[in-house]
Design a protein around this motif. Structure first.
Motif, PDB file in Angstrom:
ATOM      1  N   UNK A   7      41.105  52.983  75.720  1.00 46.09           N
ATOM      2  CA  UNK A   7      41.585  51.740  76.324  1.00 46.09           C
ATOM      3  C   UNK A   7      40.935  50.525  75.692  1.00 46.09           C
ATOM      4  N   UNK A   8      39.632  50.633  75.371  1.00 43.48           N
ATOM      5  CA  UNK A   8      38.939  49.526  74.719  1.00 43.48           C
ATOM      6  C   UNK A   8      39.503  49.279  73.327  1.00 43.48           C
ATOM      7  N   UNK A   9      39.809  50.353  72.607  1.00 42.59           N
ATOM      8  CA  UNK A   9      40.352  50.207  71.254  1.00 42.59           C
ATOM      9  C   UNK A   9      41.728  49.555  71.296  1.00 42.59           C
ATOM     10  N   UNK A  10      42.535  49.925  72.287  1.00 42.95           N
ATOM     11  CA  UNK A  10      43.873  49.349  72.389  1.00 42.95           C
ATOM     12  C   UNK A  10      43.811  47.871  72.756  1.00 42.95           C
ATOM     13  N   UNK A  11      42.790  47.470  73.518  1.00 40.97           N
ATOM     14  CA  UNK A  11      42.663  46.084  73.956  1.00 40.97           C
ATOM     15  C   UNK A  11      41.972  45.208  72.913  1.00 40.97           C
ATOM     16  N   UNK A  12      41.378  45.818  71.887  1.00 42.78           N
ATOM     17  CA  UNK A  12      40.656  45.063  70.867  1.00 42.78           C
ATOM     18  C   UNK A  12      41.609  44.154  70.106  1.00 42.78           C
ATOM     19  N   UNK A  13      41.161  42.962  69.860  1.00 45.20           N
ATOM     20  CA  UNK A  13      41.943  42.039  69.051  1.00 45.20           C
ATOM     21  C   UNK A  13      41.732  42.378  67.589  1.00 45.20           C
ATOM     22  N   UNK A  14      42.823  42.670  66.891  1.00 45.99           N
ATOM     23  CA  UNK A  14      42.735  42.981  65.467  1.00 45.99           C
ATOM     24  C   UNK A  14      43.339  41.850  64.669  1.00 45.99           C
ATOM     25  N   UNK A  15      42.774  41.629  63.489  1.00 48.50           N
ATOM     26  CA  UNK A  15      43.365  40.717  62.518  1.00 48.50           C
ATOM     27  C   UNK A  15      44.009  41.581  61.449  1.00 48.50           C
ATOM     28  N   UNK A  16      45.328  41.448  61.327  1.00 49.33           N
ATOM     29  CA  UNK A  16      46.086  42.237  60.365  1.00 49.33           C
ATOM     30  C   UNK A  16      46.679  41.274  59.354  1.00 49.33           C
ATOM     31  N   UNK A  17      46.255  41.391  58.110  1.00 51.79           N
ATOM     32  CA  UNK A  17      46.763  40.514  57.055  1.00 51.79           C
ATOM     33  C   UNK A  17      47.882  41.227  56.314  1.00 51.79           C
TER      34      UNK A  17
ATOM     35  N   UNK B 161      43.929  37.646  47.617  1.00 47.07           N
ATOM     36  CA  UNK B 161      44.037  38.574  48.747  1.00 47.07           C
ATOM     37  C   UNK B 161      42.663  39.124  49.116  1.00 47.07           C
ATOM     38  N   UNK B 162      41.910  39.574  48.124  1.00 46.11           N
ATOM     39  CA  UNK B 162      40.572  40.123  48.400  1.00 46.11           C
ATOM     40  C   UNK B 162      39.664  39.065  49.032  1.00 46.11           C
ATOM     41  N   UNK B 163      39.724  37.858  48.512  1.00 46.52           N
ATOM     42  CA  UNK B 163      38.902  36.771  49.035  1.00 46.52           C
ATOM     43  C   UNK B 163      39.268  36.434  50.478  1.00 46.52           C
ATOM     44  N   UNK B 164      40.559  36.369  50.786  1.00 45.75           N
ATOM     45  CA  UNK B 164      40.992  36.015  52.138  1.00 45.75           C
ATOM     46  C   UNK B 164      40.674  37.126  53.136  1.00 45.75           C
ATOM     47  N   UNK B 165      40.763  38.378  52.727  1.00 49.21           N
ATOM     48  CA  UNK B 165      40.392  39.494  53.603  1.00 49.21           C
ATOM     49  C   UNK B 165      38.947  39.335  54.046  1.00 49.21           C
ATOM     50  N   UNK B 166      38.076  39.029  53.087  1.00 55.76           N
ATOM     51  CA  UNK B 166      36.661  38.867  53.410  1.00 55.76           C
ATOM     52  C   UNK B 166      36.424  37.606  54.237  1.00 55.76           C
ATOM     53  N   UNK B 167      36.994  36.495  53.808  1.00 54.92           N
ATOM     54  CA  UNK B 167      36.770  35.207  54.470  1.00 54.92           C
ATOM     55  C   UNK B 167      37.257  35.210  55.919  1.00 54.92           C
ATOM     56  N   UNK B 168      38.392  35.850  56.184  1.00 55.56           N
ATOM     57  CA  UNK B 168      38.987  35.837  57.518  1.00 55.56           C
ATOM     58  C   UNK B 168      38.520  36.986  58.406  1.00 55.56           C
ATOM     59  N   UNK B 169      37.733  37.911  57.861  1.00 52.72           N
ATOM     60  CA  UNK B 169      37.255  39.045  58.651  1.00 52.72           C
ATOM     61  C   UNK B 169      38.397  39.945  59.107  1.00 52.72           C
ATOM     62  N   UNK B 170      39.271  40.280  58.178  1.00 53.44           N
ATOM     63  CA  UNK B 170      40.470  41.064  58.472  1.00 53.44           C
ATOM     64  C   UNK B 170      40.097  42.514  58.793  1.00 53.44           C
ATOM     65  N   UNK B 171      40.816  43.102  59.772  1.00 51.57           N
ATOM     66  CA  UNK B 171      40.593  44.500  60.155  1.00 51.57           C
ATOM     67  C   UNK B 171      41.455  45.466  59.357  1.00 51.57           C
ATOM     68  N   UNK B 172      42.670  45.040  58.973  1.00 50.96           N
ATOM     69  CA  UNK B 172      43.590  45.887  58.213  1.00 50.96           C
ATOM     70  C   UNK B 172      44.377  44.999  57.251  1.00 50.96           C
TER      71      UNK B 172
ATOM     72  N   UNK C  71      36.875  45.589  51.895  1.00 55.08           N
ATOM     73  CA  UNK C  71      36.019  46.420  52.733  1.00 55.08           C
ATOM     74  C   UNK C  71      36.662  46.738  54.082  1.00 55.08           C
ATOM     75  N   UNK C  72      37.995  46.774  54.115  1.00 57.23           N
ATOM     76  CA  UNK C  72      38.709  47.155  55.330  1.00 57.23           C
ATOM     77  C   UNK C  72      39.777  48.171  54.937  1.00 57.23           C
ATOM     78  N   UNK C  73      40.341  48.863  55.918  1.00 53.87           N
ATOM     79  CA  UNK C  73      41.438  49.784  55.587  1.00 53.87           C
ATOM     80  C   UNK C  73      42.610  49.034  54.966  1.00 53.87           C
ATOM     81  N   UNK C  74      43.261  49.675  53.991  1.00 55.02           N
ATOM     82  CA  UNK C  74      44.415  49.096  53.307  1.00 55.02           C
ATOM     83  C   UNK C  74      45.602  50.028  53.508  1.00 55.02           C
ATOM     84  N   UNK C  75      46.684  49.461  53.992  1.00 51.75           N
ATOM     85  CA  UNK C  75      47.909  50.212  54.200  1.00 51.75           C
ATOM     86  C   UNK C  75      48.909  49.746  53.149  1.00 51.75           C
TER      87      UNK C  75
END
Length: 185
Positions: free
Chosen positions: A4-14, A130-141, A169-173
């Protein structure tokens, strides 16, 4: 952490978007399969504009032939242009980026009505941006489309998705658009 905590977590998806149908397919796939209704996810649409290949002449006139770079390759077809021409080219590229981002935002609205959407348009080599923005924005995926180039084209053109998968340094889909079946059925 419970489920439930994982589902409620706010994720940043770029989601990296460009003019290609592969990136729009990746966005649609993400909206259908990654973003859930009533989630607290933030979807960040990023368009990386490649730097322009023309430079302003010091005297403001069309001038001498120069060399320029595309990715890691030297090209011999850049020209120096007046500031008026450069201004017109900048406006065209900015308008094209605005239309692309608007199209992507409308796709988000059509698929998931209540998702929070942020947009970014950055200039530079898409791999680096893309790599820079992932790091700068703290992206989760990070979600990206794949052009599906074979090894030969990848060797000469490079692969943005491969570069990002190796360097963030985050999962890449990486979403590959299925090839259409043109067998006459």
């Amino acid at each position: 952490m419970s489920v439930g905590d994982a589902a409620a977590k706010e994720r940043k998806i770029l989601v990296a978007v460009d003019e290609g149908e592969e990136s729009m397919y990746a966005l649609t796939w993400c909206l259908t399969n990654v973003i859930s209704p009533n989630s607290k996810d933030t979807l960040i649409l990023l368009h990386a504009q490649a730097p322009r290949a023309a430079y302003t002449a010091l005297d403001g006139t069309v001038s001498d032939f120069i060399e320029w770079r595309v990715g890691n390759y030297d090209c011999a077809s850049g020209y120096l242009f007046s500031t008026d021409i450069m201004s017109t080219m900048d406006k065209y590229h900015n308008d094209a980026a605005d239309r692309l981002i608007e199209k992507a935002k409308n796709m988000c609205k059509d698929h998931v009505n209540d998702v929070k959407v942020e947009t970014r348009v950055e200039s530079g080599d898409p791999r680096d941006v893309i790599c820079e923005m992932v790091q700068k924005l703290g992206v989760d995926v990070l979600v990206m489309g794949s052009h599906g180039y074979g090894w030969f084209k990848r060797a000469f053109l490079g692969s943005v998705s491969n570069h990002c998968a190796q360097n963030v340094k985050c999962p890449v889909l990486i979403v590959k658009k299925p090839k259409s079946n043109n067998l006459g059925k």
